[in-house]
Design an enzyme around this catalytic site. Structure first.
Site, PDB file in Angstrom:
ATOM      1  N   ASP A 129       3.975  15.741 -35.724  1.00 26.54           N
ATOM      2  CA  ASP A 129       2.690  15.223 -36.185  1.00 26.54           C
ATOM      3  C   ASP A 129       1.518  15.985 -35.580  1.00 26.54           C
ATOM      4  OD1 ASP A 129       2.472  13.372 -38.197  1.00 26.54           O
ATOM      5  OD2 ASP A 129       1.862  11.727 -36.899  1.00 26.54           O
ATOM      6  N   ASP A 152       7.934  -0.436 -33.562  1.00 29.34           N
ATOM      7  CA  ASP A 152       9.336  -0.752 -33.295  1.00 29.34           C
ATOM      8  C   ASP A 152       9.621  -2.248 -33.460  1.00 29.34           C
ATOM      9  OD1 ASP A 152       7.783  -1.342 -31.082  1.00 29.34           O
ATOM     10  OD2 ASP A 152       8.763   0.114 -29.782  1.00 29.34           O
TER      11      ASP A 152
END
Length: 809
Positions: A180, A343
């Site tokens: 990224d 998550d």
């Protein structure tokens, strides 16, 4: 009826535990509400303390002892709560005192609720057996994702090499670097410096992936941070399972062998989570100077808490060291990105669809924790923010598709992050009386002695009994106190504005060149100063108002306890020098060393005593065929090769070229400190990665060595002793800070003279790289520029060039 509805989704064994728990607690709640005299309550409290003391040694061995201990503790805790609500609140006619007292009582009620829910969840933590063996032909395909943003290439090369060399059929696994930091958006940035850095990063990482034989993935725009990064990679993948490793989480070779088999036997399983094991201590641990055998702070969650969640079907995705089923991810549209804790949010969404999870308590990755208190607080602030977002935006109590136990598991994990508000309330509450004479509770000294003393004693004893191997006495209080003044505002802001958070990557490659005071020192230091004033106020009141001795024994004692914990926690802001960027791992690996020039090598037996990703300590052992003259010739600057012996991995036979940096001659052999040559093929880096990270039993042995109980009183005395050392350390640094800042300013001027553009030295030892326009620590500068080298490589003093591969032993 409500109990039957709540247990309808539980397994038979879980139903039994739930019914047993309710069968014990409900009658105790009734008995706890019966009023008694102080004498009877005192006798009951003393009897309970004695029973808990007798049961405590057996709590880790039998569930019967644990339930008996928790039943007795529950009775005392509930009697204390009923006493507080019925007898200790000041009259409503005193609105200020009443308001503060009710706020304190509400926080205490929350803490008691946490005690009951945590006890329920962790009373019987589950132990998972190894997964069944699966024939190679029946193994599912696996996509291994390593998301990255700005981590050093050296760090990524080790993680990717280890991921590539895990035990698994090569045709059934794909390793993907999800970059990224080199997206189209960053490469085409309006800022030319930022665009140039992004393009260079993309090119460098593409070359790294090509050399390792793995897949490079990036995307157009940086949307939804880590979750968006991984979801973009999944669009071009089709594996049955998805494995996630953070950039600094290096997997052992047996990671897939210990996890994938569970998915084969259970088609409804969506997650296998494993512990996060760290090579370096966190900055609170290091700065305060906790003993080496003190269990790490995260072990309470990963060794016990998560096994308790697993018992009730609530094990959740922790962002790394995890295996997920692709079909389950697709059922919720990929990795969730509405909150910054992608998550736990992802796990919550998938659990709501009826999928199952489990937790394997065997460390199979080794990672790095933040090195500075600043980055530690940034990391914990991100976790707290994400969990508060989940609590506000996706409250588990309102989620359909989950059992009551799963909802409690998620609720417990989310509300844990309210601890900064709880801790600040407990610290400031006694000051309301000491400074302003406001009543925070109304009670006689006799009532306090019979109710509060037994409640406090049993609370500490239960925690010490249930978490003996993973948390020493008062260490939780120390960690929470160190974080409380920083995270309180984060928690409150997120509760009121849950969509205003931003994902920030935690730096893991810092090097601390000297001792210095954290730039975040003021909030904790000010809070410590206020607590000190509270203790002084208690002393003044003791002498000026003899009639207040009873209340001062309570409130003053409370203020002194807070001051001691604050004093111990104060050491967290005193950063300690940490020149070693990469932690060393102790080991005892046989090796063969090749010493010589050209093709004229002498081979000798060796042992690798420890290693990091940058160097090692080797012991060369003289033998009958060893040329002693060659051994004697080794000195600082000498260059030679060595090959670790891997009986289970004979294909890793590429010799590692090293340079000697220090020599110690002993009667049993030559002990050398060596530095790895960074300018050698990546296949050699795979050898180094396997040497350090290949065997998960190393991490388990380290965990076992640290998970040792500490007696309650001895542990308390230890924390009290830390109060003196921490305050002395910080006061010394405060005194030295002006001179250190002056030296930093002088270094800044020197750098400004040399550089075309000024490089700004921060007060706490970081430098702004004029190319990257972001804080860069000395280790990253070394990796990018080399130690004084003009070609971007570490210089080796030996003459001549070295071959791509060294000699094979």
């Amino acid at each position: 009826m409500s109990l039957l509805i709540a247990t309808r989704r539980l397994k038979p064994g879980e139903i039994g535990l739930a019914l047993l728990w309710f069968a014990i607690v409900v009658p105790l709640a009734f008995l706890a509400s019966i009023p008694t005299s102080n004498a009877v309550q005192g006798a009951l409290g003393l009897f309970a303390v004695l029973c808990v003391a007798l049961l405590k040694p057996f709590t880790m061995k039998t569930i019967v002892a644990r339930f008996a201990l928790l039943a007795i503790a529950s009775a005392i805790v509930m009697r204390y709560w009923f006493w507080r609500v019925t007898s200790t609140l000041p009259p409503v006619e005193e609105p200020l005192s009443f308001g503060i007292a009710v706020s304190l009582f509400a926080v205490e009620t929350y803490a008691i609720w946490v005690f009951f829910v945590s006890s329920f969840i962790t009373a019987d933590p589950i132990e998972r057996k190894l997964p069944p063996k699966v024939a190679a032909a029946s193994l599912p395909t696996v996509d291994i994702l390593v998301p990255s943003y700005n981590e050093p290439i050296e760090m990524l090369s080790i993680t990717l090499s280890a991921a590539k060399n895990m035990h698994y059929p090569q045709n059934k696994r794909t390793v993907v670097l999800c970059d990224d930091g080199g997206t189209d958006e960053r490469c085409n940035s309006d800022d030319p410096v930022k665009a140039q850095a992004a393009r260079k990063r993309r090119a460098d990482l593409q070359a790294l992936c090509a050399e390792l034989g793995i897949v490079y993935s990036t995307r157009e725009r940086n949307i939804n941070a880590k979750a968006g990064n991984m979801s973009a990679a999944l669009e071009r993948l089709n594996g049955d399972l998805v494995v996630v490793f953070d950039a600094d989480h290096v997997p052992a070779r047996d990671f897939l062998a210990r996890t994938v088999g569970y998915f084969v036997v259970d088609p409804k399983l969506f997650l296998v989570q494993t512990p996060h094991f760290f090579l370096n201590p966190d900055p609170v641990d290091r700065n305060i100077g906790l003993r080496a055998d003190c269990p790490p702070e995260n072990e309470m969650f990963y060794h016990q808490g998560h096994r308790g969640l697993d018992r009730w079907g609530g094990a959740f995705f922790c962002g790394s060291a995890s295996v997920l089923r692709r079909a389950a991810l697709d059922s919720v549209g990929g990795f969730a990105g509405e909150t910054i804790t992608e998550d736990a949010e992802t796990a919550l969404e998938i659990h709501s669809q009826g999928w199952k999870s489990l937790y394997v308590d065997h460390a199979m990755i080794a990672g790095l924790q933040p090195e500075t208190f600043t980055t530690f607080i940034e990391q914990r602030g991100r976790w707290a923010t994400g969990m508060m977002q989940l609590l506000r935006l996706k409250n588990p109590l309102r989620r359909k598709g989950m059992s009551l136990s799963q909802r409690l598991c998620y609720l417990n994990s989310m509300t844990f992050w309210l601890f900064p508000l709880v801790r600040m309330t407990f610290i400031l509450a006694p000051l309301a009386y000491l400074f302003f004479e406001l009543q925070i509770f109304v009670a006689t000294i006799e009532e306090v002695a019979v109710y509060m003393s037994s409640y406090m004693a049993i609370s500490f004893m239960v925690q010490n009994g249930l978490y003996a191997r993973v948390r020493w006495p008062l260490i939780s209080e120390l960690y929470e106190t160190a974080q409380a003044p920083y995270l309180s505002g984060v928690v409150l802001r997120t509760l009121f504005k849950p969509r205003g958070a931003k994902f920030n990557v935690t730096a893991k490659d810092e090097v601390l060149e000297e001792d210095f005071l954290s730039p975040l020192y003021k909030p904790l230091l000010i809070l410590w100063g206020i607590a000190l004033l509270g203790v002084l106020a208690a002393a003044v009141r003791w002498f000026l108002y003899p009639g207040d001795h009873n209340i001062l024994m309570i409130v003053g004692g409370w203020a002194i306890f807070n001051f001691i914990i604050l004093s111990a926690a104060l050491g967290a802001i005193g950063e300690r020098q940490q020149r070693r960027a990469v932690p060393r791992v102790d080991m005892n690996v046989p090796a063969v060393a090749a010493i010589g020039v050209g093709e004229d090598y002498t081979f000798t037996a060796a042992t690798v005593l420890d290693s990091s990703t940058s160097g090692a300590k080797l012991k060369l052992i003289p033998g009958p065929d060893t040329d002693h003259a060659h051994l004697a010739s080794l000195d600082k600057g000498s260059v030679f090769y060595f090959t670790p012996e891997f009986p289970k991995s004979p294909h890793l036979e590429n010799a590692v070229r090293v340079q000697v940096v220090n020599v110690q001659r002993t009667p049993t052999g030559l002990v050398l400190g060596v530095r790895y040559d960074p300018d050698q093929p990546l296949i050699v880096r795979e050898t180094i990665a396997h040497l350090i990270f290949g065997d998960s039993s190393v991490w388990e042995a380290i965990r076992e060595s640290r998970n040792k109980p500490m007696p309650l009183l001895k542990g308390m005395a230890y924390v009290f002793s830390l109060a003196f050392t921490s305050v002395a350390h910080v006061m010394k640094m405060l005194a030295a800070e002006p001179a250190r800042r002056k030296r930093a300013q002088e270094r800044e001027r020197e750098v400004a003279v040399v550089a075309d553009e000024p490089a700004h030295i921060l007060a706490f030892g970081q430098a702004f790289d004029p190319v990257l326009s972001e804080p860069v620590h000395p280790m990253r500068q070394m990796l990018a520029q080399g130690r004084g080298a003009t070609d971007g490589r570490l210089h080796f003093d030996a003459p001549g060039t070295h071959p791509d591969r060294g000699p094979r032993a």
